[in-house]
Write a protein that holds these residues in place. Structure first.
Motif, PDB file in Angstrom:
ATOM      1  N   VAL A 135     -13.630 -83.251 -43.470  1.00 38.70           N
ATOM      2  CA  VAL A 135     -13.111 -81.935 -43.094  1.00 38.70           C
ATOM      3  C   VAL A 135     -14.211 -80.971 -42.671  1.00 38.70           C
ATOM      4  O   VAL A 135     -13.932 -79.965 -42.027  1.00 38.70           O
ATOM      5  CB  VAL A 135     -12.271 -81.306 -44.240  1.00 38.70           C
ATOM      6  CG1 VAL A 135     -11.011 -82.105 -44.475  1.00 38.70           C
ATOM      7  CG2 VAL A 135     -13.078 -81.166 -45.501  1.00 38.70           C
ATOM      8  N   GLU A 136     -15.451 -81.292 -43.027  1.00 41.82           N
ATOM      9  CA  GLU A 136     -16.540 -80.381 -42.669  1.00 41.82           C
ATOM     10  C   GLU A 136     -17.853 -81.146 -42.604  1.00 41.82           C
ATOM     11  O   GLU A 136     -18.223 -81.841 -43.546  1.00 41.82           O
ATOM     12  CB  GLU A 136     -16.635 -79.287 -43.731  1.00 41.82           C
ATOM     13  CG  GLU A 136     -17.643 -78.214 -43.465  1.00 41.82           C
ATOM     14  CD  GLU A 136     -17.669 -77.206 -44.602  1.00 41.82           C
ATOM     15  OE1 GLU A 136     -18.779 -76.888 -45.050  1.00 41.82           O
ATOM     16  OE2 GLU A 136     -16.590 -76.763 -45.038  1.00 41.82           O
ATOM     17  N   THR A 137     -18.538 -81.030 -41.475  1.00 38.00           N
ATOM     18  CA  THR A 137     -19.864 -81.625 -41.321  1.00 38.00           C
ATOM     19  C   THR A 137     -20.550 -80.979 -40.126  1.00 38.00           C
ATOM     20  O   THR A 137     -19.912 -80.304 -39.319  1.00 38.00           O
ATOM     21  CB  THR A 137     -19.795 -83.160 -41.145  1.00 38.00           C
ATOM     22  OG1 THR A 137     -21.116 -83.689 -41.197  1.00 38.00           O
ATOM     23  CG2 THR A 137     -19.136 -83.560 -39.844  1.00 38.00           C
ATOM     24  N   ALA A 138     -21.834 -81.199 -40.015  1.00 39.66           N
ATOM     25  CA  ALA A 138     -22.587 -80.666 -38.878  1.00 39.66           C
ATOM     26  C   ALA A 138     -22.132 -81.381 -37.608  1.00 39.66           C
ATOM     27  O   ALA A 138     -21.676 -82.526 -37.665  1.00 39.66           O
ATOM     28  CB  ALA A 138     -24.080 -80.883 -39.103  1.00 39.66           C
ATOM     29  N   PRO A 139     -22.245 -80.728 -36.456  1.00 36.56           N
ATOM     30  CA  PRO A 139     -21.819 -81.384 -35.213  1.00 36.56           C
ATOM     31  C   PRO A 139     -22.664 -82.618 -34.906  1.00 36.56           C
ATOM     32  O   PRO A 139     -23.783 -82.762 -35.388  1.00 36.56           O
ATOM     33  CB  PRO A 139     -22.007 -80.303 -34.150  1.00 36.56           C
ATOM     34  CG  PRO A 139     -22.872 -79.271 -34.764  1.00 36.56           C
ATOM     35  CD  PRO A 139     -22.737 -79.389 -36.241  1.00 36.56           C
ATOM     36  N   VAL A 140     -22.093 -83.491 -34.072  1.00 37.18           N
ATOM     37  CA  VAL A 140     -22.774 -84.724 -33.688  1.00 37.18           C
ATOM     38  C   VAL A 140     -24.007 -84.386 -32.862  1.00 37.18           C
ATOM     39  O   VAL A 140     -23.954 -83.555 -31.960  1.00 37.18           O
ATOM     40  CB  VAL A 140     -21.829 -85.635 -32.867  1.00 37.18           C
ATOM     41  CG1 VAL A 140     -22.564 -86.865 -32.373  1.00 37.18           C
ATOM     42  CG2 VAL A 140     -20.636 -86.020 -33.699  1.00 37.18           C
ATOM     43  N   VAL A 141     -25.108 -85.030 -33.194  1.00 34.27           N
ATOM     44  CA  VAL A 141     -26.352 -84.823 -32.452  1.00 34.27           C
ATOM     45  C   VAL A 141     -26.383 -85.818 -31.302  1.00 34.27           C
ATOM     46  O   VAL A 141     -26.156 -87.007 -31.501  1.00 34.27           O
ATOM     47  CB  VAL A 141     -27.571 -85.029 -33.386  1.00 34.27           C
ATOM     48  CG1 VAL A 141     -28.864 -84.899 -32.616  1.00 34.27           C
ATOM     49  CG2 VAL A 141     -27.519 -84.054 -34.541  1.00 34.27           C
ATOM     50  N   ARG A 142     -26.661 -85.339 -30.120  1.00 34.76           N
ATOM     51  CA  ARG A 142     -26.692 -86.209 -28.944  1.00 34.76           C
ATOM     52  C   ARG A 142     -27.773 -87.274 -29.130  1.00 34.76           C
ATOM     53  O   ARG A 142     -28.894 -86.990 -29.526  1.00 34.76           O
ATOM     54  CB  ARG A 142     -26.980 -85.374 -27.706  1.00 34.76           C
ATOM     55  CG  ARG A 142     -26.929 -86.166 -26.437  1.00 34.76           C
ATOM     56  CD  ARG A 142     -27.175 -85.232 -25.255  1.00 34.76           C
ATOM     57  NE  ARG A 142     -27.417 -86.004 -24.058  1.00 34.76           N
ATOM     58  CZ  ARG A 142     -26.482 -86.259 -23.166  1.00 34.76           C
ATOM     59  NH1 ARG A 142     -25.262 -85.815 -23.348  1.00 34.76           N
ATOM     60  NH2 ARG A 142     -26.774 -86.955 -22.089  1.00 34.76           N
ATOM     61  N   GLY A 143     -27.399 -88.523 -28.863  1.00 38.46           N
ATOM     62  CA  GLY A 143     -28.349 -89.622 -28.978  1.00 38.46           C
ATOM     63  C   GLY A 143     -28.455 -90.186 -30.383  1.00 38.46           C
ATOM     64  O   GLY A 143     -29.321 -91.003 -30.653  1.00 38.46           O
ATOM     65  N   ALA A 144     -27.585 -89.759 -31.289  1.00 38.04           N
ATOM     66  CA  ALA A 144     -27.641 -90.288 -32.654  1.00 38.04           C
ATOM     67  C   ALA A 144     -27.218 -91.756 -32.654  1.00 38.04           C
ATOM     68  O   ALA A 144     -26.288 -92.146 -31.962  1.00 38.04           O
ATOM     69  CB  ALA A 144     -26.716 -89.488 -33.567  1.00 38.04           C
TER      70      ALA A 144
END
Length: 188
Positions: A135-144
């Motif tokens: 329900v809550e987390t940091a946004p996806v980092v590009r290239g992860a």
């Protein structure tokens, strides 16, 4: 059922000083010219405390008469959790203290195994994995990538677990409730 202390095995539940205790670890030891002994690490199932005890080889141990029943979690009311016995449909209430660390993992419809001693539930076993939505987390980092570092994510039950960087909010994940570790994305 009574047996010799040398027959103690890991996972066995025995009666020690009137309380049911599960054997967590044991070691059979025969020092030089002394008598054999069994060093055991036990967990008191009534109080939840861990302790060690040394049994002589000649000691007689009583195995606890345990019953196991499948229960289905129905709902929570305050600090009381309501279950239904899947075999005879009896309803049962357990409190936070009885559930211990398992309390946050309860969700309606969850089937657990409850261990009974003298007709009273003294412990539960959760499934090896449970599925929850993030329900809550940091946004996806590009290239992860899958091998990248992890980030904290809050599950729908309020528990925070570490997940890989590529997992985003709204994703359903499988979690091991006994360790609180992320296993993988749910395949449903």
């Amino acid at each position: 059922m009574a047996f010799s202390a040398t027959q103690i095995r890991r996972g066995m539940v025995l009666v020690f000083e009137g309380d049911p205790c599960r054997v967590i670890e044991f070691r059979h030891h025969t020092p030089g010219n002394l008598r054999a002994m069994v060093q055991a690490k036990l967990k008191n199932l009534r109080t939840g405390s861990n302790f060690e005890h040394r049994f002589r080889a000649a000691d007689t141990i009583v195995k606890a008469d345990m019953e196991t029943h499948e229960l289905e979690f129905m709902y929570q009311g305050g600090d009381t959790y309501h279950f239904m016995n899947s075999e005879n449909y009896d309803q049962l209430e357990l409190d936070d203290e009885a559930l211990g660390d398992s309390a946050p993992w309860m969700q309606p419809g969850l089937k657990i195994l409850a261990e009974y001693y003298n007709g009273r539930p003294i412990g539960i076993q959760l499934p090896n994995s449970l599925v929850f939505e993030i329900v809550e987390t940091a946004p996806v980092v590009r290239g992860a990538t899958k091998t990248a570092s992890s980030k904290p994510a809050k599950l729908e039950n309020g528990v925070t677990v570490n997940v890989p960087e590529f997992v985003e909010q709204g994703t359903r994940v499988r979690v091991n409730p006994s360790t609180g570790e992320y296993l993988d994305r749910a395949k449903d």
